[in-house]
Scaffold this active site. Structure first.
Site, mmCIF file in Angstrom:
data_model
loop_
_atom_site.group_PDB
_atom_site.id
_atom_site.type_symbol
_atom_site.label_atom_id
_atom_site.label_comp_id
_atom_site.label_asym_id
_atom_site.label_seq_id
_atom_site.Cartn_x
_atom_site.Cartn_y
_atom_site.Cartn_z
ATOM 1 N N THR A 1 46.177 30.425 41.650
ATOM 2 C CA THR A 1 45.123 31.153 42.560
ATOM 3 C C THR A 1 45.264 32.680 42.339
ATOM 4 O O THR A 1 45.093 33.546 43.155
ATOM 5 C CB THR A 1 45.816 30.776 44.033
ATOM 6 N N ALA A 2 45.866 32.974 40.866
ATOM 7 C CA ALA A 2 46.276 34.276 40.621
ATOM 8 C C ALA A 2 45.007 34.708 40.292
ATOM 9 O O ALA A 2 43.934 35.449 40.814
ATOM 10 C CB ALA A 2 47.362 34.537 39.650
ATOM 11 N N ASP B 1 41.518 27.944 41.525
ATOM 12 C CA ASP B 1 40.651 28.774 42.393
ATOM 13 C C ASP B 1 40.225 29.889 41.502
ATOM 14 O O ASP B 1 39.176 30.523 42.011
ATOM 15 C CB ASP B 1 41.465 29.099 43.432
ATOM 16 N N GLU C 1 34.477 33.753 35.305
ATOM 17 C CA GLU C 1 33.852 33.692 36.523
ATOM 18 C C GLU C 1 32.483 34.352 36.648
ATOM 19 O O GLU C 1 32.298 35.408 36.183
ATOM 20 C CB GLU C 1 34.617 34.232 37.747
ATOM 21 N N HIS D 1 36.937 30.031 43.738
ATOM 22 C CA HIS D 1 37.434 31.406 44.073
ATOM 23 C C HIS D 1 37.380 31.889 45.409
ATOM 24 O O HIS D 1 36.542 32.914 45.765
ATOM 25 C CB HIS D 1 36.849 32.673 43.185
ATOM 26 N N GLY E 1 54.382 38.962 47.270
ATOM 27 C CA GLY E 1 54.007 38.426 48.743
ATOM 28 C C GLY E 1 53.392 36.994 48.629
ATOM 29 O O GLY E 1 53.554 36.149 49.778
ATOM 30 N N ILE E 2 52.431 36.806 48.018
ATOM 31 C CA ILE E 2 51.644 35.575 47.967
ATOM 32 C C ILE E 2 52.559 34.467 47.638
ATOM 33 O O ILE E 2 52.807 33.332 48.142
ATOM 34 C CB ILE E 2 50.510 35.428 47.019
#
Length: 285
Positions: free
Chosen positions: A196-197, A222, A227, A245, A118-119
């Site tokens: 961005t995953a 991102d 993290e 993120h 979808g992304i």
């Protein structure tokens, strides 16, 4: 019957308290627990098999995040190609555009999407408006309707021929560090990586080495391996754009993600079955 809702946002310390929902932790959950509603698209923090073994249904938020994440990816693509971060730094130093190198337009560049869910499809739609050519690789080819004119190519070809390579695949055992030294060597020296995953999809040390050696031209990120830590080599690199993120951190998206979880939980409490479950559990209830 009980319900657990999880929300892995950086500003929350919940994951620092509990750690991953692995087999050990799941084995200690009360027997009355029947549903885990994860307020996010990626659910790599939850080991699904132990939940399934205990008859615990797990849901994520698979589609609500598509547009916001695709918007962030598009920003990173534009920023990286046009080197907007370098220009901003110049302006902040009071140098206006003096000494800035020429950047690149997105038009007629090839965007390779690794993971056309979808992304990925939302990103493809946006990138087309910039005049980019879209190619992609999935474990299986999409229907013509879902492709929307994108070209399906083998993974190696995608990596070798894309001007911009966007990672839009989930994190699991098979995808961890699936983009590393070999992939960076195969990419064009003018290519840009967008992630961005999930951070661990990329071997971060290999990415830093590829940027420093000039094997690739830039990166827009991102997400990161550890993290909320972002390596200084990335933060300070002039050809890397680093977001903290924030892909889904918009008011509208967060509101709908929470509402999605609540609707799912309400259905589970009413019917004994969540409206949606993660792919590994589809068809089990």
């Amino acid at each position: 019957m009980s319900v657990l809702s999880t929300k892995p946002t950086i500003e929350s310390d919940r994951w620092q308290v509990t750690g991953r929902f692995d087999e050990e932790l799941v084995s200690k959950l009360p027997s009355s627990l029947r549903f885990i509603a994860h307020n996010g698209a990626g659910y790599d923090q939850i080991s699904v098999a132990p939940c399934t073994n205990r008859n615990i249904q797990v849901t994520n938020v698979p589609s609500v995040v598509d547009n916001a994440t695709a918007d962030s990816a598009l920003f990173l693509i534009l920023g990286s190609l046009r080197q907007f971060n370098v220009a901003i730094a110049n302006a902040q130093r009071g140098e206006f555009h003096r000494g800035l190198p020429l950047s690149n337009d997105p038009a007629n560049k090839v965007l390779g999407i690794l993971g056309m869910g979808g992304i990925g499809r939302a990103l493809a739609k946006r990138a087309k408006s910039l005049g980019m050519t879209i190619q992609y690789h999935n474990r299986s080819r999409l229907s013509e309707d879902l492709e929307q004119g994108a070209t399906y190519v083998p993974r190696d070809e995608l990596i070798a021929t894309s001007d911009v390579l966007s990672l839009n695949l989930p994190l699991n055992e098979s995808t961890k560090h699936s983009v590393g030294t070999a992939e960076f060597k195969a990419m064009k020296p003018t290519a840009i990586l967008i992630n961005t995953a999930r951070g661990p999809v990329v071997d971060e040390k290999a990415l830093i080495a590829a940027l420093e050696s000039g094997e690739i031209a830039g990166a827009g990120l991102d997400v990161y391996e550890n993290e909320p830590t972002i390596p200084s080599e990335l933060l300070q690199h002039p050809r890397a754009i680093c977001l903290p993120h924030i892909g889904t951190l918009s008011y509208e998206t967060q509101k709908e993600m929470e509402a999605f979880c609540l609707r799912n939980i309400r259905a589970g409490l009413a019917n004994g079955k969540l409206t949606t479950v993660v792919p590994e559990q589809k068809g089990l209830w």
